[in-house]
Enzyme design. Structure first.
Site, PDB file in Angstrom:
ATOM      1  N   LYS A  54       0.839  -1.205   0.000  1.00  0.00           N
ATOM      2  CA  LYS A  54       0.000   0.000   0.000  1.00  0.00           C
ATOM      3  C   LYS A  54       0.873   1.254   0.000  1.00  0.00           C
ATOM      4  O   LYS A  54       0.627   2.200  -0.744  1.00  0.00           O
ATOM      5  CB  LYS A  54      -0.935  -0.014   1.229  1.00  0.00           C
ATOM      6  CG  LYS A  54      -2.041  -1.039   1.097  1.00  0.00           C
ATOM      7  CD  LYS A  54      -2.788  -1.305   2.397  1.00  0.00           C
ATOM      8  CE  LYS A  54      -3.799  -2.435   2.179  1.00  0.00           C
ATOM      9  NZ  LYS A  54      -4.475  -2.869   3.413  1.00  0.00           N
ATOM     10  N   GLN A  98      -4.265  -1.690   9.827  1.00  0.00           N
ATOM     11  CA  GLN A  98      -4.238  -2.984   9.140  1.00  0.00           C
ATOM     12  C   GLN A  98      -4.874  -4.056  10.022  1.00  0.00           C
ATOM     13  O   GLN A  98      -4.480  -4.262  11.156  1.00  0.00           O
ATOM     14  CB  GLN A  98      -2.785  -3.347   8.790  1.00  0.00           C
ATOM     15  CG  GLN A  98      -2.652  -4.602   7.950  1.00  0.00           C
ATOM     16  CD  GLN A  98      -3.298  -4.468   6.559  1.00  0.00           C
ATOM     17  OE1 GLN A  98      -3.142  -3.452   5.889  1.00  0.00           O
ATOM     18  NE2 GLN A  98      -4.028  -5.489   6.144  1.00  0.00           N
ATOM     19  N   ASP A 121     -10.583   3.231   4.825  1.00  0.00           N
ATOM     20  CA  ASP A 121     -10.905   1.813   4.650  1.00  0.00           C
ATOM     21  C   ASP A 121     -12.426   1.615   4.622  1.00  0.00           C
ATOM     22  O   ASP A 121     -12.914   0.558   4.231  1.00  0.00           O
ATOM     23  CB  ASP A 121     -10.316   0.998   5.815  1.00  0.00           C
ATOM     24  CG  ASP A 121      -9.243   0.035   5.355  1.00  0.00           C
ATOM     25  OD1 ASP A 121      -9.117  -0.168   4.131  1.00  0.00           O
ATOM     26  OD2 ASP A 121      -8.541  -0.515   6.220  1.00  0.00           O
TER      27      ASP A 121
END
Ligand code: NDP
Length: 294
Positions: A54, A98, A121
């Site tokens: 990412k 994450q 997200d």
């Protein structure tokens, strides 16, 4: 009939190119550099790889990224304190924690702590709630589900009025992709491990999204001829001939389904590359919104 392939790698590359131009323009015309903060707790190798990928993509498009790493035994308060600090940092427009977090941490509380405006997200309960409500818009849609919709849009598939069947109801894929399809006026059926007669339900689908995590579960006779099949699954199957001893397959039996479907995503190279492309897109969106440009 042989299905047309939906080339997620090429589509993600075009999106990345578009974003690179947009980021350059934001910097030039407004002095804005979109910023993404990643938060990694512990040393899960898969999570480390995802975060690295990412951040690499961020660098490629000109997004400034900052990586934060906390030890596996970090306390709830330490993780939430870091999130609060990033919420207050004006150079950061997106915060990515994450997942999965180590088992002792309360994942829901951590996601709740992320500012709605930086929830790139799209997992904040309020964003998910807005996604589910008629007439409301989520500030950010979750990346993998948004990537599935983007693929449909980019190949020119009309979603409105179509029968869509989603296999899987997880918080990160099945449920949000169902809500996005519903928002786009599909008639949506959501299946899960207790659903009866999956082949018959799936055969109704004009658009079939498989997100179950079961290698090659969807067979040719589950698919309506000409249907669009989006395979989100990523499963490892043993393959002594492969260098690593395994290969990756989707939830769809690719070789047989390609003879029936109209469009099909390969695994790898279908939905996978879209997830990061959507994260980059959300980060740019966050930066534009923060600057009052949206
Ligand atoms: P989860 O395990 O969280 O959810 C799986 C879902 O599938 C559940 O709703 C479960 O039902 C349902 N299910 C499981 N087995 C069956 C079955 N035999 N019949 C019908 N339904 C079943 O998985 P995720 O949603 O997180 O991920 C799904 C797949 O997508 C995985 O392969 C994952 O690796 C992949 N993935 C890919 C991403 C990408 O970037 N391409 C990103 C995220 C995930 P129930 O709710 O009843 O348990």
């Amino acid at each position: 009939m042989t299905a047309k392939m939906i080339d997620g790698t090429a589509i993600a590359a075009s999106i990345q190119e578009e974003l690179t131009a947009e980021v350059a323009q934001l910097k030039e015309q407004h002095g804005i550099v979109p910023g993404l903060a990643t938060v990694l707790v512990g040393e899960n190798p898969a999570s480390q790889t995802y975060v690295k990928m990412k951040r690499k993509r961020c660098a490629e498009v000109g997004i400034h990224s900052v990586g934060h790493e906390l030890p596996a035994d970090a306390t709830q308060e330490q993780v939430e304190a870091l999130v609060r600090e990033l919420n207050a940092d004006p150079a950061i427009h997106g915060i990515l924690v994450q997942l999965p977090l180590p088992g002792h941490l309360d994942e829901e509380a951590v996601l709740n702590a992320i500012s709605l405006n930086k929830d790139v997200d799209g997992f904040h309960p309020v964003n998910i709630g807005r996604l589910a409500m008629k007439g409301r818009e989520a500030l950010f849609a979750p990346c993998t589900p948004a990537g599935c919709i983007e693929l449909l849009d980019r190949i020119g598939v009309e979603i409105r009025g179509k029968e869509a069947v989603v296999l899987g109801r997880s918080n990160i894929v099945g449920l949000p992709v169902s809500m996005l399809l519903l928002k786009r006026d599909a008639t949506v059926t959501i299946c899960h491990s207790r659903s009866k007669d999956l082949p018959a339900i799936c055969r109704r689908a004009d658009i079939l999204v498989a997100a179950v995590g079961r290698a090659e579960m969807v067979k040719a006779d589950w698919v309506q001829p000409g249907a669009v099949v989006i395979d989100v699954g990523i499963n490892r199957v043993d393959d002594p001939a492969a260098k690593r001893g395994y290969r990756l397959v989707g939830d769809v039996a690719f070789e047989e389904v390609k003879e029936v479907a109209g469009w099909l995503t390969p695994v790898p190279g279908g939905v996978g590359p879209m997830t990061i492309a959507m994260l980059l897109q959300n980060t740019v969106k966050g930066a534009k919104r923060a600057a009052g440009l949206l």
